[in-house]
Design a protein around this motif. Sequence first.
Motif, PDB file in Angstrom:
ATOM      1  N   GLY A   1      77.321  79.134 -42.866  1.00  0.00           N
ATOM      2  CA  GLY A   1      78.119  79.736 -41.802  1.00  0.00           C
ATOM      3  C   GLY A   1      77.495  79.691 -40.432  1.00  0.00           C
ATOM      4  N   VAL A   2      76.300  79.098 -40.305  1.00  0.00           N
ATOM      5  CA  VAL A   2      75.611  79.022 -39.021  1.00  0.00           C
ATOM      6  C   VAL A   2      75.455  77.549 -38.641  1.00  0.00           C
ATOM      7  CG1 VAL A   2      73.495  79.535 -37.748  1.00  0.00           C
ATOM      8  CG2 VAL A   2      74.369  81.168 -39.425  1.00  0.00           C
ATOM      9  N   LEU A   3      75.960  77.189 -37.453  1.00  0.00           N
ATOM     10  CA  LEU A   3      75.856  75.817 -36.959  1.00  0.00           C
ATOM     11  C   LEU A   3      74.785  75.785 -35.877  1.00  0.00           C
ATOM     12  CD1 LEU A   3      77.023  72.929 -36.960  1.00  0.00           C
ATOM     13  CD2 LEU A   3      78.607  73.657 -35.182  1.00  0.00           C
ATOM     14  N   SER A   4      73.569  75.375 -36.249  1.00  0.00           N
ATOM     15  CA  SER A   4      72.454  75.373 -35.308  1.00  0.00           C
ATOM     16  C   SER A   4      71.900  73.987 -35.036  1.00  0.00           C
ATOM     17  CB  SER A   4      71.324  76.269 -35.828  1.00  0.00           C
ATOM     18  OG  SER A   4      70.884  75.816 -37.096  1.00  0.00           O
ATOM     19  N   HIS A   5      72.439  72.961 -35.700  1.00  0.00           N
ATOM     20  CA  HIS A   5      71.950  71.599 -35.512  1.00  0.00           C
ATOM     21  C   HIS A   5      73.120  70.633 -35.721  1.00  0.00           C
ATOM     22  CE1 HIS A   5      69.639  67.876 -36.190  1.00  0.00           C
ATOM     23  NE2 HIS A   5      68.681  68.472 -35.509  1.00  0.00           N
ATOM     24  N   PRO A   6      73.178  69.528 -34.971  1.00  0.00           N
ATOM     25  CA  PRO A   6      74.286  68.576 -35.158  1.00  0.00           C
ATOM     26  C   PRO A   6      74.406  68.032 -36.572  1.00  0.00           C
ATOM     27  CG  PRO A   6      73.117  68.104 -33.116  1.00  0.00           C
ATOM     28  CD  PRO A   6      72.324  69.166 -33.823  1.00  0.00           C
ATOM     29  N   ALA A   7      73.309  68.067 -37.343  1.00  0.00           N
ATOM     30  CA  ALA A   7      73.363  67.560 -38.722  1.00  0.00           C
ATOM     31  C   ALA A   7      74.300  68.376 -39.591  1.00  0.00           C
ATOM     32  CB  ALA A   7      71.956  67.542 -39.331  1.00  0.00           C
ATOM     33  N   TYR A   8      74.613  69.626 -39.184  1.00  0.00           N
ATOM     34  CA  TYR A   8      75.553  70.444 -39.948  1.00  0.00           C
ATOM     35  C   TYR A   8      76.997  70.037 -39.680  1.00  0.00           C
ATOM     36  CZ  TYR A   8      71.488  73.584 -40.153  1.00  0.00           C
ATOM     37  OH  TYR A   8      70.247  74.115 -40.329  1.00  0.00           O
ATOM     38  N   GLY A   9      77.240  69.306 -38.593  1.00  0.00           N
ATOM     39  CA  GLY A   9      78.595  69.031 -38.134  1.00  0.00           C
ATOM     40  C   GLY A   9      79.311  67.972 -38.951  1.00  0.00           C
ATOM     41  N   GLU A  10      80.637  67.981 -38.844  1.00  0.00           N
ATOM     42  CA  GLU A  10      81.458  67.049 -39.606  1.00  0.00           C
ATOM     43  C   GLU A  10      81.282  65.614 -39.119  1.00  0.00           C
ATOM     44  OE1 GLU A  10      83.181  67.623 -42.265  1.00  0.00           O
ATOM     45  OE2 GLU A  10      82.546  69.723 -42.238  1.00  0.00           O
ATOM     46  N   GLU A  11      81.065  65.414 -37.820  1.00  0.00           N
ATOM     47  CA  GLU A  11      80.923  64.049 -37.305  1.00  0.00           C
ATOM     48  C   GLU A  11      79.655  63.387 -37.840  1.00  0.00           C
ATOM     49  OE1 GLU A  11      81.909  60.595 -35.345  1.00  0.00           O
ATOM     50  OE2 GLU A  11      83.090  62.383 -35.836  1.00  0.00           O
ATOM     51  N   TRP A  12      78.576  64.134 -37.927  1.00  0.00           N
ATOM     52  CA  TRP A  12      77.320  63.612 -38.493  1.00  0.00           C
ATOM     53  C   TRP A  12      77.537  63.189 -39.948  1.00  0.00           C
ATOM     54  CZ3 TRP A  12      72.193  64.261 -36.107  1.00  0.00           C
ATOM     55  CH2 TRP A  12      71.144  63.881 -36.922  1.00  0.00           C
ATOM     56  N   LYS A  13      78.198  64.052 -40.710  1.00  0.00           N
ATOM     57  CA  LYS A  13      78.444  63.753 -42.131  1.00  0.00           C
ATOM     58  C   LYS A  13      79.399  62.567 -42.279  1.00  0.00           C
ATOM     59  CE  LYS A  13      77.850  68.644 -43.322  1.00  0.00           C
ATOM     60  NZ  LYS A  13      78.519  69.872 -43.814  1.00  0.00           N
ATOM     61  N   GLU A  14      80.375  62.462 -41.389  1.00  0.00           N
ATOM     62  CA  GLU A  14      81.311  61.337 -41.443  1.00  0.00           C
ATOM     63  C   GLU A  14      80.598  60.023 -41.147  1.00  0.00           C
ATOM     64  OE1 GLU A  14      85.181  59.483 -41.679  1.00  0.00           O
ATOM     65  OE2 GLU A  14      84.424  61.446 -42.311  1.00  0.00           O
ATOM     66  N   PHE A  15      79.670  60.049 -40.190  1.00  0.00           N
ATOM     67  CA  PHE A  15      78.912  58.837 -39.860  1.00  0.00           C
ATOM     68  C   PHE A  15      78.063  58.399 -41.044  1.00  0.00           C
ATOM     69  CE2 PHE A  15      75.501  56.358 -38.017  1.00  0.00           C
ATOM     70  CZ  PHE A  15      76.148  55.601 -37.049  1.00  0.00           C
ATOM     71  N   ASP A  16      77.388  59.353 -41.703  1.00  0.00           N
ATOM     72  CA  ASP A  16      76.588  59.002 -42.887  1.00  0.00           C
ATOM     73  C   ASP A  16      77.454  58.438 -43.998  1.00  0.00           C
ATOM     74  OD1 ASP A  16      74.349  59.846 -41.579  1.00  0.00           O
ATOM     75  OD2 ASP A  16      74.211  61.794 -42.592  1.00  0.00           O
ATOM     76  N   LYS A  17      78.662  58.935 -44.109  1.00  0.00           N
ATOM     77  CA  LYS A  17      79.576  58.447 -45.139  1.00  0.00           C
ATOM     78  C   LYS A  17      80.015  57.016 -44.853  1.00  0.00           C
ATOM     79  CE  LYS A  17      84.035  59.547 -47.255  1.00  0.00           C
ATOM     80  NZ  LYS A  17      85.197  60.495 -47.237  1.00  0.00           N
ATOM     81  N   ASN A  18      80.249  56.692 -43.588  1.00  0.00           N
ATOM     82  CA  ASN A  18      80.706  55.352 -43.219  1.00  0.00           C
ATOM     83  C   ASN A  18      79.578  54.324 -43.271  1.00  0.00           C
ATOM     84  OD1 ASN A  18      83.300  56.304 -42.753  1.00  0.00           O
ATOM     85  ND2 ASN A  18      82.931  56.677 -40.576  1.00  0.00           N
ATOM     86  N   TYR A  19      78.335  54.779 -43.034  1.00  0.00           N
ATOM     87  CA  TYR A  19      77.202  53.845 -43.011  1.00  0.00           C
ATOM     88  C   TYR A  19      76.099  54.370 -43.934  1.00  0.00           C
ATOM     89  CZ  TYR A  19      79.725  52.293 -38.900  1.00  0.00           C
ATOM     90  OH  TYR A  19      80.699  51.838 -38.048  1.00  0.00           O
ATOM     91  N   PRO A  20      76.285  54.266 -45.236  1.00  0.00           N
ATOM     92  CA  PRO A  20      75.310  54.823 -46.191  1.00  0.00           C
ATOM     93  C   PRO A  20      73.961  54.121 -46.134  1.00  0.00           C
ATOM     94  CG  PRO A  20      77.003  53.533 -47.326  1.00  0.00           C
ATOM     95  CD  PRO A  20      77.455  53.674 -45.923  1.00  0.00           C
ATOM     96  N   ASP A  21      73.936  52.820 -45.806  1.00  0.00           N
ATOM     97  CA  ASP A  21      72.655  52.111 -45.719  1.00  0.00           C
ATOM     98  C   ASP A  21      71.811  52.671 -44.577  1.00  0.00           C
ATOM     99  OD1 ASP A  21      73.474  50.549 -47.799  1.00  0.00           O
ATOM    100  OD2 ASP A  21      74.163  48.887 -46.559  1.00  0.00           O
ATOM    101  N   PHE A  22      72.461  52.995 -43.478  1.00  0.00           N
ATOM    102  CA  PHE A  22      71.739  53.572 -42.344  1.00  0.00           C
ATOM    103  C   PHE A  22      71.249  54.973 -42.684  1.00  0.00           C
ATOM    104  CE2 PHE A  22      71.469  55.970 -38.410  1.00  0.00           C
ATOM    105  CZ  PHE A  22      70.795  55.106 -37.553  1.00  0.00           C
TER     106      PHE A  22
END
Length: 455
Positions: free
Chosen positions: A89-110
């Motif tokens: 419930g606490v968003l203190s870093h961009p890694a918690y955000g949906e855009e970060w997770k979406e990017f990792d999902k689209n580029y798993p090798d990276f």
Amino acid sequence: MVKKLSLGYEKIHACENDYTLFYGDDKDLENCKYCELSRYKDATNGGSDTIPRKILRYFKITPRLQRLYMSSHTAQHMKYHKNKIVTEGVLSHPAYGEEWKEFDKNYPDFAADIRKIKLGLAIDGFPPYSNATCTVYSVWPVVLLVYNLPHTMSMKDPYIFIILLVPEPNDPGRNLNVYLRPLIDELISLWQVGVQTYDACTKTNFIMRAALLWTINDFPGLGMVSGWSTHGKMACHVCMGEVKAKQLPHNRKSNFYGLHVGFLDKRLRSRPKGRIVRNMCAGITFPPPGKPHSKERADGFGDSHTWIHITSFFNLPYGDSLRLRHRIDVMHTEENVFDNIFHTIICSAKTKDTTRSREDLKAMGIMQELFMNGRHRPRARYELTRDQLKLLCKWVHRLKLPDGCSSNLKRCCKIAQLKFQGMKSHDCNVFMQKILSFAFRELLPDDIYKVLCDL
């Protein structure tokens, strides 16, 4: 100071009319290939020295990112985004955000290697000369943010890197794309090829790659970077013209009042991906860059779109997949909201409650109690009286805050004139919180206080 650390910068000459850079295949040209203007000024006093008309200073990204891994201290912190402690419930870093997770999902090798770097970019202009009598001039720094670091480090001065210094008497406008070219080229290289880097934490070499997730700007800067103009009836860069503002007849400003229902549509609230935006621009013929063409607009501008150019960030290999390409700077939003509310309540010279605003209320048919009665301007409920304002000023003079919370707010309050001035952006946020918690609770009616708390 940093040249001996191999962290110098490169001087790139630019056309004075902003047509192009003397860079890459054009680095040896003596004249601009578009306007034929010489890259150098005429020699004065019989001297033979050649002085370039305009210089872009470019600080390369790669050696600065490599330095973060060469230190055992920072190399360990560069893996924080993967080893972070998640608080639900606490968003203190961009890694918690949906855009970060979406990017990792689209580029798993990276995403597989936690040493891959994710970046943010901030662009804004400021006047470097404080003397009011000097010629008006602005310089535009482009700043890099490293999101692998903990949030307590990534926003500190030592880890914020200036990448470009764009020289301009005024803002570069849509010609900003010209000056971003060396940055885009290096970002493409860091994504496709990478560079061999030593990791002091594991004492091994690895191929360092990096990706740019988004840019951060104030609202006018957002228009320059994204390519979608933030002026006029289609200023919203999310719905992109689906909800059109109405122009106020007296203030001549765009107004979205009463159109909020349109923004509740989930289809409009979801940002289109880059490939959709690119397709929107595919059929538009844009005028060429350069100052002589700065007033020209593409066909259909203001009617079916407000595109002024295609942003060069679409040249990145992953640019089409990004949803949150450009973000609005929270600091500017805080300061603007505070200024508009606070100065209206205390009736200062910066108030938004002007005679023209009252006439616009009448034209819109809302808040009849505030309509102008001839030349008489009825007093609003939210305006502080002189006695209330004096009470507020005295309270600010007694206010004590912890060290580092804000600057000295006492100096911003002039009791004799009953005025507030000189507050910085961070002060605005702190000041608004303190005022809502005490001063306005004592001074304002319950309904006005509740509205302010909701804001």
